[in-house]
Design a protein around this motif. Structure first.
Motif, PDB file in Angstrom:
ATOM      1  N   VAL A 174       0.860  -1.178   0.086  1.00 24.08           N
ATOM      2  CA  VAL A 174       0.071  -0.007  -0.089  1.00 24.08           C
ATOM      3  C   VAL A 174       0.694   1.175   0.058  1.00 24.08           C
ATOM      4  O   VAL A 174       0.498   2.451  -0.953  1.00 24.08           O
ATOM      5  N   ASN A 175       1.976   1.366   0.617  1.00 27.91           N
ATOM      6  CA  ASN A 175       2.839   2.332   0.998  1.00 27.91           C
ATOM      7  C   ASN A 175       3.676   2.688  -0.384  1.00 27.91           C
ATOM      8  O   ASN A 175       3.570   3.886  -0.864  1.00 27.91           O
ATOM      9  N   ASP A 176       3.837   1.502  -1.065  1.00 25.68           N
ATOM     10  CA  ASP A 176       4.468   1.910  -2.411  1.00 25.68           C
ATOM     11  C   ASP A 176       3.437   2.410  -3.560  1.00 25.68           C
ATOM     12  O   ASP A 176       3.784   3.250  -4.425  1.00 25.68           O
ATOM     13  N   GLN A 177       2.470   1.616  -3.382  1.00 29.07           N
ATOM     14  CA  GLN A 177       1.098   2.270  -4.321  1.00 29.07           C
ATOM     15  C   GLN A 177       1.036   3.921  -4.203  1.00 29.07           C
ATOM     16  O   GLN A 177       0.853   4.559  -5.072  1.00 29.07           O
ATOM     17  N   VAL A 178       0.783   4.142  -2.801  1.00 27.68           N
ATOM     18  CA  VAL A 178       0.691   5.515  -2.472  1.00 27.68           C
ATOM     19  C   VAL A 178       1.560   6.357  -3.059  1.00 27.68           C
ATOM     20  O   VAL A 178       1.541   7.700  -3.347  1.00 27.68           O
ATOM     21  N   LYS A 179       3.064   6.176  -2.852  1.00 26.72           N
ATOM     22  CA  LYS A 179       4.116   6.758  -3.098  1.00 26.72           C
ATOM     23  C   LYS A 179       4.080   6.930  -4.688  1.00 26.72           C
ATOM     24  O   LYS A 179       4.468   7.968  -5.366  1.00 26.72           O
ATOM     25  N   LEU A 180       3.883   5.949  -5.425  1.00 25.54           N
ATOM     26  CA  LEU A 180       3.731   6.047  -6.979  1.00 25.54           C
ATOM     27  C   LEU A 180       2.486   6.974  -7.569  1.00 25.54           C
ATOM     28  O   LEU A 180       2.806   8.079  -8.028  1.00 25.54           O
ATOM     29  N   ILE A 181       1.452   6.947  -6.779  1.00 23.73           N
ATOM     30  CA  ILE A 181       0.169   7.823  -7.200  1.00 23.73           C
ATOM     31  C   ILE A 181       0.660   9.372  -6.840  1.00 23.73           C
ATOM     32  O   ILE A 181       0.461  10.087  -7.575  1.00 23.73           O
ATOM     33  N   ARG A 182       1.195   9.430  -5.644  1.00 19.96           N
ATOM     34  CA  ARG A 182       1.413  10.756  -5.388  1.00 19.96           C
ATOM     35  C   ARG A 182       2.619  11.508  -6.209  1.00 19.96           C
ATOM     36  O   ARG A 182       2.678  12.726  -6.130  1.00 19.96           O
ATOM     37  N   ALA A 183       3.371  10.668  -6.828  1.00 15.03           N
ATOM     38  CA  ALA A 183       4.413  11.202  -7.670  1.00 15.03           C
ATOM     39  C   ALA A 183       4.036  11.919  -9.062  1.00 15.03           C
ATOM     40  O   ALA A 183       4.589  12.697  -9.689  1.00 15.03           O
ATOM     41  N   PHE A 184       2.590  11.525  -9.380  1.00 14.36           N
ATOM     42  CA  PHE A 184       2.022  11.801 -10.597  1.00 14.36           C
ATOM     43  C   PHE A 184       0.998  12.996 -10.441  1.00 14.36           C
ATOM     44  O   PHE A 184       0.095  12.914  -9.841  1.00 14.36           O
ATOM     45  N   LYS A 185       1.547  13.997 -10.791  1.00 12.68           N
ATOM     46  CA  LYS A 185       0.900  15.573 -10.659  1.00 12.68           C
ATOM     47  C   LYS A 185       0.284  16.029 -11.697  1.00 12.68           C
ATOM     48  O   LYS A 185       0.977  16.847 -12.450  1.00 12.68           O
ATOM     49  N   ILE A 192       3.265  16.866 -14.285  1.00  8.64           N
ATOM     50  CA  ILE A 192       4.778  16.415 -13.958  1.00  8.64           C
ATOM     51  C   ILE A 192       4.514  15.401 -13.119  1.00  8.64           C
ATOM     52  O   ILE A 192       3.817  15.071 -12.249  1.00  8.64           O
ATOM     53  N   ILE A 193       5.439  14.382 -13.517  1.00  7.65           N
ATOM     54  CA  ILE A 193       5.811  13.130 -12.815  1.00  7.65           C
ATOM     55  C   ILE A 193       7.263  13.472 -12.290  1.00  7.65           C
ATOM     56  O   ILE A 193       8.097  13.696 -13.163  1.00  7.65           O
ATOM     57  N   ASN A 194       7.363  13.299 -11.039  1.00 10.52           N
ATOM     58  CA  ASN A 194       8.768  13.412 -10.103  1.00 10.52           C
ATOM     59  C   ASN A 194       8.818  12.463  -9.363  1.00 10.52           C
ATOM     60  O   ASN A 194       8.538  12.388  -8.251  1.00 10.52           O
ATOM     61  N   LEU A 195       9.690  11.530  -9.840  1.00 10.93           N
ATOM     62  CA  LEU A 195      10.168  10.424  -8.942  1.00 10.93           C
ATOM     63  C   LEU A 195      11.703   9.841  -9.312  1.00 10.93           C
ATOM     64  O   LEU A 195      11.855   9.736 -10.528  1.00 10.93           O
ATOM     65  N   SER A 196      12.223   9.604  -8.217  1.00 10.60           N
ATOM     66  CA  SER A 196      13.498   9.365  -8.405  1.00 10.60           C
ATOM     67  C   SER A 196      13.843   7.680  -9.063  1.00 10.60           C
ATOM     68  O   SER A 196      12.783   7.018  -8.651  1.00 10.60           O
ATOM     69  N   ILE A 197      14.387   7.422  -9.945  1.00  9.03           N
ATOM     70  CA  ILE A 197      14.764   6.121 -10.627  1.00  9.03           C
ATOM     71  C   ILE A 197      14.910   5.015  -9.519  1.00  9.03           C
ATOM     72  O   ILE A 197      14.307   3.969  -9.488  1.00  9.03           O
ATOM     73  N   GLU A 198      15.649   5.500  -8.205  1.00 12.91           N
ATOM     74  CA  GLU A 198      15.763   4.686  -7.306  1.00 12.91           C
ATOM     75  C   GLU A 198      14.481   4.076  -6.406  1.00 12.91           C
ATOM     76  O   GLU A 198      14.498   3.064  -6.032  1.00 12.91           O
ATOM     77  N   ASP A 199      13.701   5.204  -6.411  1.00 15.28           N
ATOM     78  CA  ASP A 199      12.391   4.859  -5.726  1.00 15.28           C
ATOM     79  C   ASP A 199      11.676   4.024  -6.548  1.00 15.28           C
ATOM     80  O   ASP A 199      11.012   3.164  -6.161  1.00 15.28           O
TER      81      ASP A 199
END
Length: 328
Positions: free
Chosen positions: A166-177, A298-305
């Protein structure tokens, strides 16, 4: 040091064509390369990694795991190129679907026993007297079912739904603005110290002008000014609707993953790359100007994430493998 299992890569055309000593060295090299790709996030030692591979009941699963790890490591080792790494990750997820589902073209599937069963089912359920309309409705349902069973995009969505936390799903969703809207900082009606006697964000701004600042920003699809606590550019609410509402999270996640999959299609089939905003100090940050439906953002997420999210899901996929053999 624990020895790797000896029942893998035995089929003709694989490493078994080589002398045993050379084959062993190549497998050992593959193991090291695969372990190095996952060591930071999943495995603390090479021996633990080998033990994991040895624990798989089906040697074909072990081969698939190692082959995909090796493919992944090739791209992970690259410095920069975050977009290419993302496409490689989607390709790996796409490949996993082939483990249990052997693709059939629509025509072949419709003519198969399975397709025939669905035809009977849909014919019995479609209550339309006009034969042409009935045929079209059944045909539409068959198309949808074929896509559900064999569709690559659907399989990628399922991967993120079923194997990412769930945490990873939320992290992914929040990165897409992609939602440009009025935003208020440090406010949420989830907290009693925030005023709730307002009907709109404009009303809040009017009544509490000196207390709250409102401005237009790009935000995640899930943003709701009434409940989402925002500080700076980050949503930090512990009472997040994405966490509390599974169905809502699934809906938004499907939109996000569909967009990622379309990026993959544009790259592979259309030779297109979306605008990428580069910063010299952020070699591996994926900052892309993209579009979902009619909305730009904007999508802003490090590739490491992204890699960590994928790696955890990838391992969970193999953790949950059934004992059924691969479809050949």
């Amino acid at each position: 040091m624990l020895k790797i299992r000896d029942d893998i890569y035995r089929e003709e055309g694989q490493l078994n064509m080589l002398p045993k000593k050379k084959r062993t060295k190549l497998v050992e090299y593959k193991i090291k390369k695969c372990f190095n790709a996952l060591r930071d996030n999943l495995f603390s030692s090479e021996e633990e990694f080998i033990g994991y591979v040895n624990s798989m009941k089906d040697p074909k699963d072990a081969e698939l795991f190692l082959d995909l790890c090796e493919f992944y490591s090739t791209f992970k080792e690259l410095k920069g190129y975050p977009y290419i790494k993302l496409i490689a990750i989607i390709s790996i997820i796409d490949k996993l679907n082939a483990r249990k589902v052997k693709f059939k073209p629509f025509k072949d599937w419709v003519l198969s026993k399975e397709g025939g069963n669905y035809i009977k089912e849909y014919l019995s359920k479609v209550s339309v007297n006009d034969e042409v309309k009935k045929f079209k409705e059944v045909f539409k349902k068959l198309r949808e079912k074929h896509g559900e069973i064999f569709g690559s995009q659907r399989s990628v969505i399922k991967f993120f739904e079923n194997y990412c936390s769930v945490n990873d799903q939320v992290k992914l969703i929040r990165a897409f603005k992609f939602k440009r809207t009025a935003v208020v900082e440090r406010y949420s009606q989830n907290y009693t110290w925030c005023p709730s006697d307002v009907r709109s964000i404009e009303d809040l701004q009017k009544k509490y002008r000196n207390q709250y600042k409102v401005e237009k920003r790009y935000m995640p699809e899930c943003y709701d000014w009434r409940y989402c606590w925002v500080e700076g550019r980050t949503c930090n609410s512990s009472k997040c609707r994405l966490i509390e509402n599974h169905h809502y999270r699934k809906e938004i996640l499907g939109k996000i993953v569909s967009f990622i999959y379309q990026m993959r299609n544009d790259f592979i089939h259309g030779a297109k790359i979306p605008p990428i905003i580069k910063r010299p100090q952020e070699v591996d940050t994926l900052t892309i100007a993209g579009k979902i439906g009619d909305e730009y953002g904007i999508i802003n997420l490090s590739i490491e994430d992204i890699q960590e999210i994928f790696e955890r899901g990838f391992k969970k996929y193999f953790d949950k493998l059934s004992t059924e053999p691969l479809i050949k």
